[in-house]
Design a protein around this motif. Structure first.
Motif, PDB file in Angstrom:
ATOM      1  N   GLU A  14      16.652  -2.918  12.728  1.00  0.00           N
ATOM      2  CA  GLU A  14      15.344  -2.294  12.888  1.00  0.00           C
ATOM      3  C   GLU A  14      15.148  -1.173  11.868  1.00  0.00           C
ATOM      4  O   GLU A  14      14.033  -0.965  11.375  1.00  0.00           O
ATOM      5  CB  GLU A  14      15.173  -1.748  14.308  1.00  0.00           C
ATOM      6  N   GLN A  15      16.220  -0.461  11.535  1.00  0.00           N
ATOM      7  CA  GLN A  15      16.124   0.574  10.505  1.00  0.00           C
ATOM      8  C   GLN A  15      15.716  -0.060   9.169  1.00  0.00           C
ATOM      9  O   GLN A  15      14.852   0.465   8.464  1.00  0.00           O
ATOM     10  CB  GLN A  15      17.447   1.311  10.341  1.00  0.00           C
ATOM     11  N   ILE A  16      16.335  -1.187   8.849  1.00  0.00           N
ATOM     12  CA  ILE A  16      15.991  -1.893   7.610  1.00  0.00           C
ATOM     13  C   ILE A  16      14.537  -2.343   7.660  1.00  0.00           C
ATOM     14  O   ILE A  16      13.767  -2.130   6.708  1.00  0.00           O
ATOM     15  CB  ILE A  16      16.934  -3.094   7.371  1.00  0.00           C
ATOM     16  N   PHE A  17      14.134  -2.944   8.763  1.00  0.00           N
ATOM     17  CA  PHE A  17      12.756  -3.411   8.932  1.00  0.00           C
ATOM     18  C   PHE A  17      11.768  -2.265   8.719  1.00  0.00           C
ATOM     19  O   PHE A  17      10.805  -2.386   7.949  1.00  0.00           O
ATOM     20  CB  PHE A  17      12.561  -4.028  10.326  1.00  0.00           C
ATOM     21  N   HIS A  18      11.998  -1.141   9.401  1.00  0.00           N
ATOM     22  CA  HIS A  18      11.066  -0.020   9.314  1.00  0.00           C
ATOM     23  C   HIS A  18      11.038   0.600   7.916  1.00  0.00           C
ATOM     24  O   HIS A  18       9.978   1.027   7.446  1.00  0.00           O
ATOM     25  CB  HIS A  18      11.399   1.032  10.375  1.00  0.00           C
ATOM     26  N   GLN A  19      12.180   0.614   7.245  1.00  0.00           N
ATOM     27  CA  GLN A  19      12.206   1.162   5.893  1.00  0.00           C
ATOM     28  C   GLN A  19      11.445   0.264   4.918  1.00  0.00           C
ATOM     29  O   GLN A  19      10.745   0.768   4.035  1.00  0.00           O
ATOM     30  CB  GLN A  19      13.644   1.385   5.434  1.00  0.00           C
ATOM     31  N   VAL A  20      11.557  -1.042   5.090  1.00  0.00           N
ATOM     32  CA  VAL A  20      10.787  -1.962   4.239  1.00  0.00           C
ATOM     33  C   VAL A  20       9.294  -1.754   4.489  1.00  0.00           C
ATOM     34  O   VAL A  20       8.507  -1.611   3.548  1.00  0.00           O
ATOM     35  CB  VAL A  20      11.193  -3.435   4.474  1.00  0.00           C
ATOM     36  N   ALA A  21       8.893  -1.697   5.760  1.00  0.00           N
ATOM     37  CA  ALA A  21       7.472  -1.499   6.090  1.00  0.00           C
ATOM     38  C   ALA A  21       6.970  -0.172   5.526  1.00  0.00           C
ATOM     39  O   ALA A  21       5.867  -0.109   4.964  1.00  0.00           O
ATOM     40  CB  ALA A  21       7.280  -1.544   7.607  1.00  0.00           C
ATOM     41  N   ASP A  22       7.776   0.868   5.635  1.00  0.00           N
ATOM     42  CA  ASP A  22       7.397   2.181   5.115  1.00  0.00           C
ATOM     43  C   ASP A  22       7.239   2.151   3.595  1.00  0.00           C
ATOM     44  O   ASP A  22       6.289   2.708   3.043  1.00  0.00           O
ATOM     45  CB  ASP A  22       8.445   3.218   5.526  1.00  0.00           C
ATOM     46  N   GLN A  23       8.150   1.465   2.923  1.00  0.00           N
ATOM     47  CA  GLN A  23       8.076   1.380   1.460  1.00  0.00           C
ATOM     48  C   GLN A  23       6.894   0.534   1.003  1.00  0.00           C
ATOM     49  O   GLN A  23       6.312   0.797  -0.051  1.00  0.00           O
ATOM     50  CB  GLN A  23       9.392   0.846   0.897  1.00  0.00           C
ATOM     51  N   ILE A  24       6.515  -0.450   1.793  1.00  0.00           N
ATOM     52  CA  ILE A  24       5.311  -1.240   1.493  1.00  0.00           C
ATOM     53  C   ILE A  24       4.084  -0.345   1.630  1.00  0.00           C
ATOM     54  O   ILE A  24       3.211  -0.315   0.762  1.00  0.00           O
ATOM     55  CB  ILE A  24       5.206  -2.473   2.416  1.00  0.00           C
ATOM     56  N   LEU A  25       4.022   0.403   2.716  1.00  0.00           N
ATOM     57  CA  LEU A  25       2.879   1.280   2.980  1.00  0.00           C
ATOM     58  C   LEU A  25       2.731   2.345   1.898  1.00  0.00           C
ATOM     59  O   LEU A  25       1.617   2.669   1.484  1.00  0.00           O
ATOM     60  CB  LEU A  25       3.043   1.938   4.347  1.00  0.00           C
ATOM     61  N   LYS A  26       3.842   2.856   1.401  1.00  0.00           N
ATOM     62  CA  LYS A  26       3.819   3.907   0.376  1.00  0.00           C
ATOM     63  C   LYS A  26       3.653   3.352  -1.039  1.00  0.00           C
ATOM     64  O   LYS A  26       3.545   4.112  -1.986  1.00  0.00           O
ATOM     65  CB  LYS A  26       5.095   4.735   0.453  1.00  0.00           C
ATOM     66  N   GLY A  27       3.659   2.027  -1.173  1.00  0.00           N
ATOM     67  CA  GLY A  27       3.480   1.418  -2.487  1.00  0.00           C
ATOM     68  C   GLY A  27       4.747   1.324  -3.308  1.00  0.00           C
ATOM     69  O   GLY A  27       4.713   0.951  -4.474  1.00  0.00           O
ATOM     70  N   ILE A  28       5.875   1.642  -2.719  1.00  0.00           N
ATOM     71  CA  ILE A  28       7.156   1.530  -3.423  1.00  0.00           C
ATOM     72  C   ILE A  28       7.503   0.059  -3.605  1.00  0.00           C
ATOM     73  O   ILE A  28       7.949  -0.354  -4.677  1.00  0.00           O
ATOM     74  CB  ILE A  28       8.271   2.284  -2.654  1.00  0.00           C
ATOM     75  N   LEU A  29       7.292  -0.717  -2.551  1.00  0.00           N
ATOM     76  CA  LEU A  29       7.450  -2.172  -2.625  1.00  0.00           C
ATOM     77  C   LEU A  29       6.059  -2.786  -2.722  1.00  0.00           C
ATOM     78  O   LEU A  29       5.185  -2.493  -1.903  1.00  0.00           O
ATOM     79  CB  LEU A  29       8.185  -2.711  -1.396  1.00  0.00           C
ATOM     80  N   GLN A  30       5.856  -3.623  -3.719  1.00  0.00           N
ATOM     81  CA  GLN A  30       4.562  -4.254  -3.985  1.00  0.00           C
ATOM     82  C   GLN A  30       4.638  -5.754  -3.690  1.00  0.00           C
ATOM     83  O   GLN A  30       5.711  -6.348  -3.771  1.00  0.00           O
ATOM     84  CB  GLN A  30       4.209  -4.068  -5.466  1.00  0.00           C
TER      85      GLN A  30
END
Length: 124
Positions: A14-30
């Motif tokens: 879940e930590q991995i999941f939330h970090q991916v979602a957070d990075q998507i929201l912040k534009g780090i992951l496109q």
């Protein structure tokens, strides 16, 4: 890219999941960005590959990543929209929190100072 808190009560997947979602929201992951392989991420985080696979399965199930056999996993084209929609759903939670603040005697001005602070931090 990812940091795991071994002392957290939140499961690692879940930590991995939330970090991916957070990075998507912040534009780090496109959209279209390639995710690390399960094996490489499990080695980087010193965790079981099954744990990382569980996170990837959940990310795929919720439409945040797409898996291409033989090529890997990629951030989906709809990921930003999906994560943003989920954040909008949290407004109900915020409303309940604000009611609790009101009943606890926390002044509106105090809450608004916090809101202003958060939004100003995002502008820098």
């Amino acid at each position: 890219m990812f940091v795991i808190d071994l002392m957290s009560r939140e499961p690692i997947y879940e930590q991995i999941f939330h970090q991916v979602a957070d990075q998507i929201l912040k534009g780090i992951l496109q959209p279209g960005d390639k995710m690390p392989s399960v094996r490489s991420l499990s080695m980087e985080l010193s965790t079981n590959p099954n744990t990382v696979q569980r996170a990837y399965t959940e990310l795929d199930r919720r439409g945040l990543i797409t898996s291409v056999p033989g090529r890997g996993s990629f951030i989906s084209n709809d990921a930003v929209k999906i994560v943003s929609s989920h954040q909008t759903d949290k407004l109900d939670d915020l409303e309940h929190m604000l009611k609790d603040f009101k009943f606890a005697g926390i002044k509106k001005d105090t809450v608004m100072e916090v809101v202003d602070k958060v939004y100003e931090e995002g502008e820098t």
